[in-house]
Design an enzyme around this catalytic site. Structure first.
Site, PDB file in Angstrom:
ATOM      1  N   ASP A  11    -117.408   3.481   6.294  1.00  0.00           N
ATOM      2  CA  ASP A  11    -118.968   3.263   6.510  1.00  0.00           C
ATOM      3  C   ASP A  11    -119.294   3.150   8.008  1.00  0.00           C
ATOM      4  O   ASP A  11    -119.124   1.856   8.465  1.00  0.00           O
ATOM      5  CB  ASP A  11    -119.595   2.210   5.544  1.00  0.00           C
ATOM      6  CG  ASP A  11    -119.660   2.824   4.037  1.00  0.00           C
ATOM      7  OD1 ASP A  11    -119.329   3.836   3.791  1.00  0.00           O
ATOM      8  OD2 ASP A  11    -119.480   1.721   3.269  1.00  0.00           O
ATOM      9  N   ASP A 130    -124.541   8.511  -5.794  1.00  0.00           N
ATOM     10  CA  ASP A 130    -124.646   7.117  -5.844  1.00  0.00           C
ATOM     11  C   ASP A 130    -125.607   6.763  -7.412  1.00  0.00           C
ATOM     12  O   ASP A 130    -126.670   7.579  -7.498  1.00  0.00           O
ATOM     13  CB  ASP A 130    -125.263   6.558  -4.869  1.00  0.00           C
ATOM     14  CG  ASP A 130    -124.743   6.937  -3.527  1.00  0.00           C
ATOM     15  OD1 ASP A 130    -123.344   7.103  -3.515  1.00  0.00           O
ATOM     16  OD2 ASP A 130    -125.347   6.679  -2.436  1.00  0.00           O
TER      17      ASP A 130
END
Length: 260
Positions: A11, A130
């Site tokens: 990330d 998500d």
């Protein structure tokens, strides 16, 4: 039986790898080029690199970072964050990505998946989903978890594949960064609903958790914190998978990796 893949996740925010809990409280975890190369030496099958602030900030993915990681890497690289058009996807592929992942833009306009697949192939078109628990169902969240969409995650997975997604990066928002284990019910439900590979993400704390996700239908397992904090190596995970009878690609011997 196909070999299961182990995929470290980077990330990235402002050129650095970060890690938080449920996409919040981000802390520095290192340099993306150094980490990507180290994980390849450990035996990673792929790397996923997500620009976590590109979409919330309304900007494009940092292509320079993608190019830098590509130069250090010999294994497949999936890149996501800020992909809102076919041109965005093309720019990332040109910078060195092998696959491109999109989340928020695909939810807003599912046709984007078909457009990317039509130009570059389904094999490099990844939909990132998500999902957050909402009663007895899972709801799709976007904008790095900041927006609840009201969209059923299982139904969206089916629609995304129908539109052109060739792979699903499935993250449990509730489990992300918590080290409480993957949301195996979500993995099993999506695996039963779609014919494409699923990368399970969110909640890993041990090799046993990755094995559990694979047993519930994942084709690949993604993790970040356990690797960034050196709790386990990719080799440790593959050893546990082999012990559980799950086929994996071998870990390169020292000095024999592409960029050892």
């Amino acid at each position: 039986m196909l070999t299961a893949r182990v995929i470290p996740c980077l990330d990235v925010d402002a050129g650095r790898v970060v890690k938080g809990v449920r996409f919040q409280g981000l802390k520095d975890a290192g340099d993306p080029v150094e980490l990507a190369a180290a994980y390849e030496r450990q035996g990673a099958d792929e790397i996923v690199m997500l620009d976590v602030s590109a979409t919330p900030e309304g900007r494009h993915n940092a292509r320079d970072a993608v190019a830098a990681v590509r130069q250090a890497l010999g294994i497949p690289l999936t890149v996501g964050g800020g992909v809102r058009s076919v041109d965005d996807a093309g720019a990332l592929l040109e910078a060195g990505a092998d696959k491109v992942a999109t989340n928020t833009a695909a939810v807003s306009r599912p046709e984007l998946l078909g457009e990317i697949a039509g130009r570059f192939g389904r094999q490099c078109t990844v939909v990132a989903i998500d999902a957050a628990a909402n009663g007895d169902v899972w709801e799709v969240v976007t904008l790095s978890g900041r927006k609840r969409t009201g969209l059923d995650a299982i139904r969206w997975a089916v629609q995304a594949v129908e539109h052109g997604a060739g792979e699903i990066l499935l993250t449990s928002w509730d489990r992300d960064g918590t080290r409480s284990g993957y949301e195996t019910r979500l993995i099993a439900a999506v695996a039963a609903a779609v014919p494409v590979p699923i990368i399970a993400s969110g909640g890993a704390a041990s090799p046993a958790h990755l094995v559990e996700a694979l047993r519930h239908g994942a084709d690949a397992v993604l993790a970040a914190s356990i690797f960034h904090e050196s709790d386990y190596t990719v080799g440790d995970v593959k050893e546990a998978m082999a012990g559980a009878g799950i086929p994996t690609r071998p870990v390169p011997e020292r000095g024999q990796g592409s960029h050892a």
